[in-house]
Design an enzyme around this catalytic site. Structure first.
Site, PDB file in Angstrom:
ATOM      1  N   GLY A 188      10.706  28.023  -0.037  1.00 32.54           N
ATOM      2  CA  GLY A 188      11.169  29.349  -0.439  1.00 32.54           C
ATOM      3  C   GLY A 188      10.115  30.081  -1.242  1.00 32.54           C
ATOM      4  O   GLY A 188      10.428  30.795  -2.197  1.00 32.54           O
ATOM      5  N   ASP A 211       8.836  29.430   4.104  1.00 32.63           N
ATOM      6  CA  ASP A 211       9.932  30.376   3.908  1.00 32.63           C
ATOM      7  C   ASP A 211      10.436  30.822   5.277  1.00 32.63           C
ATOM      8  O   ASP A 211       9.937  30.358   6.308  1.00 32.63           O
ATOM      9  CB  ASP A 211       9.475  31.581   3.065  1.00 32.63           C
ATOM     10  CG  ASP A 211      10.605  32.152   2.197  1.00 32.63           C
ATOM     11  OD1 ASP A 211      11.702  32.379   2.755  1.00 32.63           O
ATOM     12  OD2 ASP A 211      10.396  32.369   0.987  1.00 32.63           O
ATOM     13  N   ASP A 231      13.572  26.906   8.366  1.00 30.43           N
ATOM     14  CA  ASP A 231      14.878  26.945   7.709  1.00 30.43           C
ATOM     15  C   ASP A 231      15.005  25.720   6.811  1.00 30.43           C
ATOM     16  O   ASP A 231      15.077  24.590   7.300  1.00 30.43           O
ATOM     17  CB  ASP A 231      15.983  26.949   8.768  1.00 30.43           C
ATOM     18  CG  ASP A 231      17.379  27.078   8.169  1.00 30.43           C
ATOM     19  OD1 ASP A 231      17.529  26.933   6.934  1.00 30.43           O
ATOM     20  OD2 ASP A 231      18.333  27.301   8.938  1.00 30.43           O
ATOM     21  N   MET A 232      15.036  25.916   5.508  1.00 30.64           N
ATOM     22  CA  MET A 232      15.075  24.793   4.564  1.00 30.64           C
ATOM     23  C   MET A 232      16.370  24.008   4.648  1.00 30.64           C
ATOM     24  O   MET A 232      16.448  22.876   4.171  1.00 30.64           O
ATOM     25  CB  MET A 232      14.864  25.282   3.129  1.00 30.64           C
ATOM     26  CG  MET A 232      15.928  26.206   2.607  1.00 30.64           C
ATOM     27  SD  MET A 232      15.508  26.841   0.947  1.00 30.64           S
ATOM     28  CE  MET A 232      16.854  28.008   0.706  1.00 30.64           C
ATOM     29  N   HIS A 249      19.084  28.104  -7.597  1.00 34.87           N
ATOM     30  CA  HIS A 249      20.140  28.862  -8.289  1.00 34.87           C
ATOM     31  C   HIS A 249      20.831  29.877  -7.374  1.00 34.87           C
ATOM     32  O   HIS A 249      21.865  30.436  -7.743  1.00 34.87           O
ATOM     33  CB  HIS A 249      19.603  29.544  -9.553  1.00 34.87           C
ATOM     34  CG  HIS A 249      18.635  30.664  -9.324  1.00 34.87           C
ATOM     35  ND1 HIS A 249      18.166  31.448 -10.355  1.00 34.87           N
ATOM     36  CD2 HIS A 249      18.034  31.156  -8.199  1.00 34.87           C
ATOM     37  CE1 HIS A 249      17.331  32.365  -9.871  1.00 34.87           C
ATOM     38  NE2 HIS A 249      17.235  32.188  -8.584  1.00 34.87           N
TER      39      HIS A 249
END
Length: 345
Positions: A188, A211, A231-232, A249
Protein backbone atom coordinates in the site's frame (compact mmCIF):
# COMPACT_ATOMS: atom_id res chain seq x y z
CA UNK A 1 -12.70 26.03 34.07
CA UNK A 2 -13.71 29.68 34.30
CA UNK A 3 -16.74 31.16 32.55
CA UNK A 4 -14.46 32.90 30.06
CA UNK A 5 -12.65 29.63 29.30
CA UNK A 6 -15.98 27.83 28.86
CA UNK A 7 -17.18 30.46 26.40
CA UNK A 8 -13.91 30.31 24.46
CA UNK A 9 -14.11 26.51 24.22
CA UNK A 10 -17.67 26.61 22.91
CA UNK A 11 -16.70 29.22 20.31
CA UNK A 12 -13.82 26.97 19.23
CA UNK A 13 -16.21 24.07 18.80
CA UNK A 14 -18.54 26.25 16.73
CA UNK A 15 -15.84 27.82 14.57
CA UNK A 16 -12.97 25.33 14.71
CA UNK A 17 -13.27 24.75 10.97
CA UNK A 18 -12.07 28.32 10.33
CA UNK A 19 -8.42 27.34 10.78
CA UNK A 20 -8.67 24.66 8.09
CA UNK A 21 -10.51 26.68 5.49
CA UNK A 22 -8.32 29.78 5.89
CA UNK A 23 -5.20 27.62 5.53
CA UNK A 24 -6.75 26.09 2.41
CA UNK A 25 -7.38 29.60 1.10
CA UNK A 26 -3.74 30.54 1.71
CA UNK A 27 -2.53 27.43 -0.15
CA UNK A 28 -4.83 28.03 -3.11
CA UNK A 29 -3.67 31.65 -3.35
CA UNK A 30 -0.04 30.55 -3.10
CA UNK A 31 0.75 33.06 -0.33
CA UNK A 32 3.67 31.18 1.23
CA UNK A 33 5.31 30.38 -2.12
CA UNK A 34 4.93 33.96 -3.30
CA UNK A 35 6.61 35.38 -0.21
CA UNK A 36 9.33 32.73 -0.44
CA UNK A 37 9.96 33.48 -4.13
CA UNK A 38 10.26 37.21 -3.44
CA UNK A 39 13.05 37.26 -0.89
CA UNK A 40 11.01 35.96 2.05
CA UNK A 41 9.55 39.38 2.93
CA UNK A 42 6.68 41.26 1.24
CA UNK A 43 4.47 44.20 2.15
CA UNK A 44 0.71 43.89 1.87
CA UNK A 45 0.76 46.07 -1.25
CA UNK A 46 3.44 43.93 -2.90
CA UNK A 47 1.68 40.71 -1.97
CA UNK A 48 -1.75 41.87 -3.15
CA UNK A 49 -0.31 43.17 -6.43
CA UNK A 50 1.59 39.94 -7.11
CA UNK A 51 -1.33 37.67 -6.24
CA UNK A 52 -3.98 39.86 -7.84
CA UNK A 53 -5.93 40.04 -4.58
CA UNK A 54 -8.14 42.69 -3.02
CA UNK A 55 -5.79 44.26 -0.41
CA UNK A 56 -8.49 44.72 2.24
CA UNK A 57 -9.57 41.06 2.05
CA UNK A 58 -5.99 39.85 1.87
CA UNK A 59 -5.08 41.95 4.91
CA UNK A 60 -7.80 40.22 6.95
CA UNK A 61 -6.58 36.79 5.85
CA UNK A 62 -2.98 37.71 6.75
CA UNK A 63 -4.02 39.23 10.08
CA UNK A 64 -5.71 35.97 11.02
CA UNK A 65 -2.75 33.84 9.92
CA UNK A 66 -0.26 36.08 11.75
CA UNK A 67 -2.37 35.66 14.88
CA UNK A 68 -2.27 31.88 14.37
CA UNK A 69 1.53 31.94 14.03
CA UNK A 70 1.58 30.87 10.39
CA UNK A 71 3.19 34.10 9.16
CA UNK A 72 5.12 36.82 10.95
CA UNK A 73 4.82 40.59 10.53
CA UNK A 74 7.97 42.73 10.61
CA UNK A 75 9.08 46.22 9.68
CA UNK A 76 10.73 46.62 6.28
CA UNK A 77 14.27 47.64 7.23
CA UNK A 78 14.13 51.02 8.96
CA UNK A 79 10.80 51.98 7.41
CA UNK A 80 7.46 52.20 9.19
CA UNK A 81 5.78 49.93 6.62
CA UNK A 82 5.48 46.34 7.77
CA UNK A 83 5.78 43.21 5.69
CA UNK A 84 5.01 39.52 6.03
CA UNK A 85 7.62 36.78 6.47
CA UNK A 86 7.50 33.00 6.68
CA UNK A 87 7.57 31.08 9.95
CA UNK A 88 8.69 27.42 10.17
CA UNK A 89 4.98 26.54 10.09
CA UNK A 90 4.46 28.50 6.85
CA UNK A 91 7.29 26.52 5.24
CA UNK A 92 5.13 23.41 5.63
CA UNK A 93 2.60 25.17 3.37
CA UNK A 94 4.97 25.68 0.45
CA UNK A 95 3.76 24.01 -2.74
CA UNK A 96 7.43 23.78 -3.71
CA UNK A 97 8.53 22.82 -0.20
CA UNK A 98 9.94 19.41 -1.08
CA UNK A 99 9.85 16.75 1.62
CA UNK A 100 8.80 19.32 4.26
CA UNK A 101 5.57 20.32 2.51
CA UNK A 102 2.27 19.09 3.98
CA UNK A 103 0.10 20.79 1.37
CA UNK A 104 -1.16 17.52 -0.10
CA UNK A 105 -2.58 16.30 3.21
CA UNK A 106 -4.29 19.63 3.90
CA UNK A 107 -5.86 19.79 0.44
CA UNK A 108 -7.15 16.21 0.67
CA UNK A 109 -8.78 16.58 4.06
CA UNK A 110 -10.38 19.92 3.13
CA UNK A 111 -11.64 18.72 -0.25
CA UNK A 112 -15.43 18.60 -0.73
CA UNK A 113 -15.27 14.84 -1.30
CA UNK A 114 -13.68 14.19 2.11
CA UNK A 115 -15.55 16.89 4.03
CA UNK A 116 -19.08 15.88 3.08
CA UNK A 117 -19.13 12.53 5.00
CA UNK A 118 -18.44 14.36 8.28
CA UNK A 119 -21.95 15.82 8.12
CA UNK A 120 -23.36 12.29 8.41
CA UNK A 121 -21.16 11.01 11.25
CA UNK A 122 -24.04 10.83 13.74
CA UNK A 123 -25.88 8.47 11.40
CA UNK A 124 -22.84 6.20 11.38
CA UNK A 125 -22.73 6.12 15.19
CA UNK A 126 -26.37 5.08 15.46
CA UNK A 127 -27.04 1.35 15.60
CA UNK A 128 -26.77 -0.20 12.13
CA UNK A 129 -25.81 3.16 10.68
CA UNK A 130 -24.30 3.01 7.18
CA UNK A 131 -20.66 3.90 6.49
CA UNK A 132 -20.67 7.66 5.98
CA UNK A 133 -18.50 7.87 2.85
CA UNK A 134 -20.60 5.27 1.05
CA UNK A 135 -23.83 6.86 2.24
CA UNK A 136 -22.73 10.15 0.68
CA UNK A 137 -20.91 9.00 -2.46
CA UNK A 138 -22.52 5.63 -3.18
CA UNK A 139 -19.25 3.66 -3.01
CA UNK A 140 -16.39 3.29 -0.55
CA UNK A 141 -13.40 5.62 -0.68
CA UNK A 142 -11.20 3.14 -2.58
CA UNK A 143 -13.78 2.47 -5.30
CA UNK A 144 -14.35 6.21 -5.59
CA UNK A 145 -10.62 6.82 -6.03
CA UNK A 146 -10.18 4.07 -8.63
CA UNK A 147 -12.94 5.66 -10.73
CA UNK A 148 -11.81 9.26 -10.16
CA UNK A 149 -8.11 9.50 -10.94
CA UNK A 150 -7.93 13.15 -9.86
CA UNK A 151 -9.12 12.19 -6.39
CA UNK A 152 -6.79 9.18 -6.42
CA UNK A 153 -3.88 11.54 -7.11
CA UNK A 154 -5.06 13.76 -4.24
CA UNK A 155 -4.98 10.74 -1.90
CA UNK A 156 -1.55 9.63 -3.12
CA UNK A 157 -0.10 13.12 -2.70
CA UNK A 158 -1.56 13.37 0.80
CA UNK A 159 -0.20 9.98 1.80
CA UNK A 160 3.19 10.98 0.40
CA UNK A 161 3.13 13.97 2.79
CA UNK A 162 2.50 11.65 5.72
CA UNK A 163 5.18 9.25 4.48
CA UNK A 164 7.79 12.00 4.21
CA UNK A 165 7.22 13.24 7.75
CA UNK A 166 7.08 9.76 9.24
CA UNK A 167 10.02 8.33 7.26
CA UNK A 168 12.23 11.21 8.37
CA UNK A 169 11.46 10.33 11.98
CA UNK A 170 12.09 6.61 11.38
CA UNK A 171 15.34 7.09 9.46
CA UNK A 172 16.65 9.50 12.09
CA UNK A 173 15.68 7.53 15.18
CA UNK A 174 14.81 3.95 14.22
CA UNK A 175 16.77 3.14 11.07
CA UNK A 176 17.90 -0.05 12.84
CA UNK A 177 14.60 -1.69 11.91
CA UNK A 178 16.02 -2.10 8.40
CA UNK A 179 19.34 -3.66 9.45
CA UNK A 180 20.04 -7.03 7.86
CA UNK A 181 17.36 -6.63 5.21
CA UNK A 182 18.10 -6.98 1.51
CA UNK A 183 14.57 -6.49 0.20
CA UNK A 184 11.55 -4.61 1.56
CA UNK A 185 8.06 -4.52 0.08
CA UNK A 186 5.93 -1.50 0.92
CA UNK A 187 2.36 -2.81 0.99
CA UNK A 188 0.00 0.00 0.00
CA UNK A 189 2.94 2.28 -0.71
CA UNK A 190 1.13 4.77 -2.96
CA UNK A 191 3.51 6.66 -5.23
CA UNK A 192 6.63 5.12 -3.65
CA UNK A 193 7.69 8.05 -1.47
CA UNK A 194 8.55 5.92 1.57
CA UNK A 195 10.69 3.50 -0.43
CA UNK A 196 12.41 6.36 -2.24
CA UNK A 197 13.50 7.78 1.10
CA UNK A 198 14.51 4.32 2.34
CA UNK A 199 16.80 3.49 -0.59
CA UNK A 200 18.36 6.95 -0.43
CA UNK A 201 19.32 6.24 3.19
CA UNK A 202 19.96 2.49 2.78
CA UNK A 203 21.08 1.97 -0.84
CA UNK A 204 21.83 -1.73 -0.28
CA UNK A 205 18.11 -2.43 0.05
CA UNK A 206 16.08 -3.41 -3.01
CA UNK A 207 12.65 -1.86 -2.50
CA UNK A 208 9.29 -2.87 -3.94
CA UNK A 209 6.39 -0.42 -3.98
CA UNK A 210 3.19 -2.48 -4.04
CA UNK A 211 -0.26 -0.97 -4.52
CA UNK A 212 -3.35 -1.15 -6.71
CA UNK A 213 -2.60 -1.16 -10.45
CA UNK A 214 -4.12 2.29 -11.08
CA UNK A 215 -1.94 3.72 -8.28
CA UNK A 216 1.41 2.32 -9.40
CA UNK A 217 0.68 3.14 -13.04
CA UNK A 218 0.68 6.81 -12.05
CA UNK A 219 3.75 6.51 -9.79
CA UNK A 220 7.03 8.11 -10.90
CA UNK A 221 10.02 5.94 -11.76
CA UNK A 222 12.44 5.80 -8.82
CA UNK A 223 15.95 4.39 -8.95
CA UNK A 224 16.20 1.35 -6.68
CA UNK A 225 12.42 0.96 -6.36
CA UNK A 226 10.30 -1.50 -8.36
CA UNK A 227 6.59 -0.73 -8.72
CA UNK A 228 4.25 -3.72 -8.69
CA UNK A 229 0.48 -3.58 -8.99
CA UNK A 230 -1.79 -6.09 -7.31
CA UNK A 231 -4.27 -6.85 -4.55
CA UNK A 232 -2.93 -7.17 -0.99
CA UNK A 233 -5.99 -9.22 -0.03
CA UNK A 234 -4.84 -11.92 -2.46
CA UNK A 235 -1.03 -11.92 -2.24
CA UNK A 236 2.04 -9.78 -1.54
CA UNK A 237 5.37 -9.80 -3.44
CA UNK A 238 8.22 -11.76 -1.83
CA UNK A 239 10.73 -9.83 0.29
CA UNK A 240 12.73 -10.05 3.51
CA UNK A 241 10.26 -7.74 5.22
CA UNK A 242 6.85 -6.23 4.57
CA UNK A 243 6.35 -2.57 5.40
CA UNK A 244 2.86 -1.19 6.05
CA UNK A 245 2.43 2.50 6.77
CA UNK A 246 -1.04 3.91 7.46
CA UNK A 247 -2.66 0.90 5.79
CA UNK A 248 -4.12 -1.40 8.43
CA UNK A 249 -6.10 1.36 10.16
CA UNK A 250 -8.27 1.52 7.03
CA UNK A 251 -9.64 -1.98 7.62
CA UNK A 252 -11.53 -4.02 10.20
CA UNK A 253 -9.78 -6.78 12.16
CA UNK A 254 -10.50 -9.74 9.87
CA UNK A 255 -9.35 -7.81 6.82
CA UNK A 256 -6.15 -6.82 8.65
CA UNK A 257 -5.56 -10.42 9.59
CA UNK A 258 -5.90 -11.47 5.94
CA UNK A 259 -3.43 -8.79 4.82
CA UNK A 260 -0.98 -9.78 7.54
CA UNK A 261 -1.25 -13.48 6.68
CA UNK A 262 -0.43 -12.64 3.06
CA UNK A 263 2.56 -10.65 4.30
CA UNK A 264 3.64 -13.61 6.43
CA UNK A 265 3.55 -15.86 3.37
CA UNK A 266 5.67 -13.32 1.45
CA UNK A 267 8.49 -12.62 3.91
CA UNK A 268 11.71 -14.55 4.45
CA UNK A 269 11.17 -17.51 6.78
CA UNK A 270 14.42 -16.97 8.70
CA UNK A 271 14.92 -13.22 9.09
CA UNK A 272 11.50 -12.08 7.90
CA UNK A 273 9.35 -9.59 9.77
CA UNK A 274 6.68 -7.01 9.21
CA UNK A 275 7.16 -3.34 10.03
CA UNK A 276 3.89 -1.59 10.81
CA UNK A 277 3.76 2.18 11.08
CA UNK A 278 0.52 3.07 12.81
CA UNK A 279 -0.84 4.97 15.78
CA UNK A 280 -1.11 3.02 19.03
CA UNK A 281 -3.88 4.47 21.16
CA UNK A 282 -2.82 4.70 24.81
CA UNK A 283 -5.34 3.22 27.24
CA UNK A 284 -4.96 6.39 29.31
CA UNK A 285 -6.18 8.40 26.34
CA UNK A 286 -8.14 10.92 28.42
CA UNK A 287 -4.91 12.49 29.66
CA UNK A 288 -2.94 12.37 26.41
CA UNK A 289 -2.05 15.47 24.42
CA UNK A 290 0.37 16.48 21.68
CA UNK A 291 1.15 13.96 18.96
CA UNK A 292 -0.65 11.21 20.86
CA UNK A 293 -3.84 13.21 20.39
CA UNK A 294 -3.40 12.87 16.63
CA UNK A 295 -4.18 9.17 17.00
CA UNK A 296 -7.56 10.00 18.53
CA UNK A 297 -8.30 12.47 15.73
CA UNK A 298 -7.29 9.89 13.11
CA UNK A 299 -9.69 7.44 14.73
CA UNK A 300 -12.51 9.89 13.99
CA UNK A 301 -11.21 10.20 10.40
CA UNK A 302 -11.38 6.43 10.03
CA UNK A 303 -14.98 6.45 11.24
CA UNK A 304 -15.94 9.15 8.75
CA UNK A 305 -14.01 7.89 5.73
CA UNK A 306 -13.79 4.09 5.94
CA UNK A 307 -16.21 1.21 6.40
CA UNK A 308 -14.75 -0.39 9.56
CA UNK A 309 -11.30 1.19 9.92
CA UNK A 310 -10.00 2.37 13.28
CA UNK A 311 -6.91 3.22 15.29
CA UNK A 312 -5.98 0.47 17.76
CA UNK A 313 -4.71 0.11 21.31
CA UNK A 314 -1.79 -2.20 22.05
CA UNK A 315 -4.25 -4.85 23.25
CA UNK A 316 -6.09 -4.65 19.92
CA UNK A 317 -2.83 -4.82 17.97
CA UNK A 318 -1.79 -7.87 20.01
CA UNK A 319 -5.02 -9.63 19.11
CA UNK A 320 -4.79 -8.88 15.39
CA UNK A 321 -1.12 -9.86 15.17
CA UNK A 322 -1.62 -13.09 17.10
CA UNK A 323 -4.49 -14.22 14.88
CA UNK A 324 -2.30 -13.55 11.85
CA UNK A 325 0.50 -15.72 13.29
CA UNK A 326 2.76 -13.01 14.75
CA UNK A 327 3.19 -13.74 18.44
CA UNK A 328 6.29 -11.63 19.06
CA UNK A 329 6.34 -7.89 18.54
CA UNK A 330 7.88 -4.66 19.79
CA UNK A 331 6.46 -1.15 19.77
CA UNK A 332 8.72 1.87 19.58
CA UNK A 333 7.46 5.47 19.67
CA UNK A 334 9.05 7.91 17.23
CA UNK A 335 8.96 11.68 16.84
CA UNK A 336 5.78 11.45 14.77
CA UNK A 337 2.12 10.56 15.29
CA UNK A 338 2.49 6.79 14.65
CA UNK A 339 4.74 4.24 16.33
CA UNK A 340 6.95 1.54 14.79
CA UNK A 341 5.61 -1.98 15.38
CA UNK A 342 7.99 -4.79 14.47
CA UNK A 343 6.27 -8.18 14.39
CA UNK A 344 7.88 -11.60 13.94
CA UNK A 345 6.27 -14.95 13.03
Amino acid sequence: MSEQELQLQIWKYALGFVDSVVIKCAIELGIADTINDNGGHMTLFELSQTLGCDPSFLFRIMRYLVHQGVFDERACGGETVTGFTLTPLARRLLLKGGDASMVGLLLLETSPVMLKPWHFLSGRVRKNGPPTFKAVHGVDVWSFASADLAHSELINTAMACVAKTTMRAILQGSVGVFEGLSTVVDVGGGNGTAMRMLVEKCPWIRAINFDSPHVVEAAPQIQGVQHIGGDMFKSVPQADAAYLMSVLHDWEDQECIQILKNCKNAIDKEKGKIIIIEAVIDENYSKKHGLSEVGLMLDMVMMAHTREGKERTEVEWTNVLAQAGFNTYTIKPILAAPSVIEAFP
